[in-house]
Design a protein around this motif. Structure first.
Motif, PDB file in Angstrom:
ATOM      1  N   ASP A   1       0.834  -1.206   0.000  1.00  0.00           N
ATOM      2  CA  ASP A   1       0.000   0.000   0.000  1.00  0.00           C
ATOM      3  C   ASP A   1       0.870   1.257   0.000  1.00  0.00           C
ATOM      4  O   ASP A   1       1.872   1.345   0.724  1.00  0.00           O
ATOM      5  N   GLY A   2       0.476   2.215  -0.822  1.00  0.00           N
ATOM      6  CA  GLY A   2       1.204   3.471  -0.928  1.00  0.00           C
ATOM      7  C   GLY A   2       2.256   3.482  -2.022  1.00  0.00           C
ATOM      8  O   GLY A   2       2.798   4.544  -2.360  1.00  0.00           O
ATOM      9  N   GLN A   3       2.579   2.300  -2.573  1.00  0.00           N
ATOM     10  CA  GLN A   3       3.575   2.259  -3.656  1.00  0.00           C
ATOM     11  C   GLN A   3       3.019   2.969  -4.880  1.00  0.00           C
ATOM     12  O   GLN A   3       1.887   2.748  -5.288  1.00  0.00           O
ATOM     13  N   LYS A   4       3.832   3.838  -5.465  1.00  0.00           N
ATOM     14  CA  LYS A   4       3.400   4.569  -6.642  1.00  0.00           C
ATOM     15  C   LYS A   4       3.491   3.684  -7.889  1.00  0.00           C
ATOM     16  O   LYS A   4       4.307   2.771  -7.947  1.00  0.00           O
ATOM     17  N   LEU A   5       2.621   3.984  -8.841  1.00  0.00           N
ATOM     18  CA  LEU A   5       2.627   3.212 -10.089  1.00  0.00           C
ATOM     19  C   LEU A   5       3.594   3.872 -11.077  1.00  0.00           C
ATOM     20  O   LEU A   5       3.324   4.957 -11.612  1.00  0.00           O
ATOM     21  N   THR A   6       4.738   3.233 -11.252  1.00  0.00           N
ATOM     22  CA  THR A   6       5.782   3.762 -12.133  1.00  0.00           C
ATOM     23  C   THR A   6       6.083   2.761 -13.241  1.00  0.00           C
ATOM     24  O   THR A   6       5.829   1.563 -13.101  1.00  0.00           O
ATOM     25  N   VAL A   7       6.639   3.265 -14.311  1.00  0.00           N
ATOM     26  CA  VAL A   7       6.909   2.456 -15.497  1.00  0.00           C
ATOM     27  C   VAL A   7       8.341   2.698 -15.968  1.00  0.00           C
ATOM     28  O   VAL A   7       8.797   3.851 -16.002  1.00  0.00           O
TER      29      VAL A   7
END
Length: 568
Positions: free
Chosen positions: A395-401
């Motif tokens: 929880d709280g992890q950002k969605l990065t690519v």
């Protein structure tokens, strides 16, 4: 008298000398004119500029799309299969298929010879088929694996394939354990290889054989010299069994920079440029000295999604990606809108292509909605969504690519996609890699160092990689290397591909192919995006049949059917 005579004699010599000089000048002009005529006479040579070099001339060892095109110059398959599925003879004069679709019999042209003068026989065909069955052949696979005895041969339990029968020197019979609807499209599209040169070479040593750089095929032109990174020279094979080749020589020049290739075309040092940028096409074809062909792109661009990472396992998240990207905007921005949106690995001119699938809609709001439903929300208003109750993600992890790239064009597209992802709350980074490092360290089985990769796949109508083989390679089976790289397996999809590969009737195979493409589309295993058009410009004095404007078909037309209109 003497003085007068001397003066007259002097004047006579002067007149004679003047006449002699005039004659010499006239003769010089005549000879110069003759010499000029010889210089102006066209050499019967075709020079084609491309942007890529071959890795090897032995097609079973190559992973490049270019080998298919250059095989139209030097190689010969059993038959040619057209985009609509019709069959034209090549090395095989004729063939028969049994009523149950299990047995194919090919009859070879008795005049066929290898470029070293040896006759082409059924033994060569049998050997080529065996090569495609061996597990360590990079370009193997396809329906040859369905031949009777293929498994025993591949595992070393048998020295030959029981389903391959050499009836006589010009006749070979193939008996399948299971039906395949792709025999002619795949197996018979492979250029035949010479047993007498390669038959005693171990399969794991093929990559080191001299054939890789000095091949002997049975096509209309023989590769006579190859300067890596510069040019490949093909000379007419006088004993070619088919129609006489038009040119004495074909030179393929490797010119990576388009501006240089175009300059060479204008200077008359190149006759055909196979990769003309869209920005240059209109200006070149406005010149009466040049003609052009706008073709449906040979490369299908698609986005791979790494389901080895938990962020992308949820179908809703992958569906969100389908709405996130404005592929028409990419075409407009990078290619002036010249191309077609795509929904499949198949080329739109393939009979298998599912025309009922619509390109994914560009709808950022819908993308945000789906992300939120999957647990990805921007609760702190920093512009990037975070995980809330997402399985496998803290929880709280950002969605990065991370977009890994190895080429400039790949980078250009990825940078556009990065900006579009930002609009739906996904932060992206574009990371450059050397190609070798990319395959060794990034695009690996179970690898998690990447999220999305913009890739391409070339579909060949005239070589070793027709679309049906590509679909089987990319989506067939379970637990394959491809699947482990991308983190998914679909047993039902694999079963459908097995079914269609065993369906010889085109009418029966078409709905199965449609269903296969819909399954890939609905599950978003990849996002098939677009095909930019490709542009070919050539000397206007070349007679070229451009009635079927498909890029790799044009290679066949140039090497087999073109000719100079002003050749004396």
């Amino acid at each position: 008298m003497t003085a007068i005579h001397s003066r007259l004699r002097g004047k006579g010599w002067a007149r004679t000398l003047s006449v002699l000089i005039a004659c010499i000048l006239l003769l010089t002009l005549v000879l110069s004119g003759c010499s000029g005529a010889k210089t102006a006479k066209r050499e019967n040579v075709l020079v084609i500029a491309g942007d890529t070099d071959l890795d090897t001339a032995l097609w079973t060892q190559s992973g490049l799309f270019l080998i298919d095109q250059l095989l139209t110059i030097m190689g010969e398959p059993l038959v040619y299969v057209q985009p609509d599925g019709t069959v034209q003879p090549a090395l095989a004069d004729s063939y028969e298929m049994s009523t149950d679709g299990m047995v194919y019999t090919f009859h070879l042209n008795p005049k066929a010879k290898w470029q070293d003068g040896q006759p082409v026989t059924a033994k060569d065909v049998a050997f080529t088929i065996e090569q495609t069955i061996l597990p360590d052949t990079p370009s193997g696979g396809g329906p040859s694996l369905l031949l009777k005895g293929a498994d025993e041969f591949a595992t070393g339990k048998a020295k030959s394939v029981s389903g391959v029968e050499i009836v006589n020197d010009q006749t070979i019979k193939l008996t399948f354990a299971e039906k395949s609807g792709q025999v002619l499209a795949i197996l018979a599209a492979d250029a035949i290889l010479p047993y007498h040169l390669l038959g005693n070479v171990a399969s794991n040593k093929m990559v080191d054989d001299p054939f890789n750089t000095k091949p002997i095929y049975c096509g209309p032109y023989k590769l006579t010299s190859w300067t890596k990174g510069s040019e490949i020279v093909f000379e007419r094979f006088a004993d070619f069994f088919g129609p006489k080749p038009a040119f004495d020589k074909i030179i393929y020049r490797i010119i990576p920079e388009p501006a240089t290739a175009i300059a060479e075309l204008k200077a008359g040092k190149v006759d055909v440029v196979m990769n003309v940028p869209v920005d240059d096409y209109a200006g070149l074809t406005a010149d009466a000295n040049f003609k052009g062909v706008q073709t449906k792109g040979p490369y299908g661009r698609h986005l791979m999604i790494n389901q080895n990472k938990p962020e992308w396992k949820d179908l809703k998240v992958r569906q969100a990606l389908t709405y996130a990207f404005d592929w028409k905007g990419v075409l407009d921005g990078l290619y002036k809108g010249k191309g077609t949106l795509s929904t499949s690995l198949f080329h739109p001119d393939n009979w298998e292509y599912n025309k009922n699938l619509q390109p994914y809609e560009y709808n950022p709001d819908k993308a945000k909605q789906l992300l939120a439903e999957a647990g990805w929300k921007d609760t702190n208003n920093d512009g990037v969504v975070e995980a809330h109750g997402v399985k496998g993600v803290k929880d709280g992890q950002k969605l990065t690519v991370v977009f890994p790239v190895t080429k400039k064009l790949q980078e250009d597209i990825s940078l556009v996609l990065k900006d579009q992802l930002a609009k739906i709350g996904i932060s992206a980074t574009v990371q450059n890699y050397e190609a070798s490092a990319f395959y060794a360290d990034v695009y690996t089985k179970g690898g998690t160092k990447w999220d999305l990769i913009m890739m391409q796949w070339g579909n060949s109508f005239v070589g070793a990689w027709p679309s049906s083989r590509a679909v089987e390679f990319n989506f067939g089976g379970v637990g394959t290397t491809q699947h482990k790289r991308e983190g998914w397996d679909d047993k039902a999809l694999a079963a459908k591909i097995d079914e269609v590969m065993r369906t010889p009737d085109q009418a029966k195979a078409k709905p199965i192919w449609d269903d296969i493409q819909k399954t890939i589309y609905d599950n978003v295993y990849r996002i098939h995006a677009f095909r930019e058009d490709a542009y070919i410009v050539y000397n206007a004095k070349l007679n070229v049949d451009a009635s079927q404007p498909i890029w790799d078909m044009m290679w066949l037309k140039l090497s087999r059917g073109a000719g100079w209109s002003d050749l004396k």
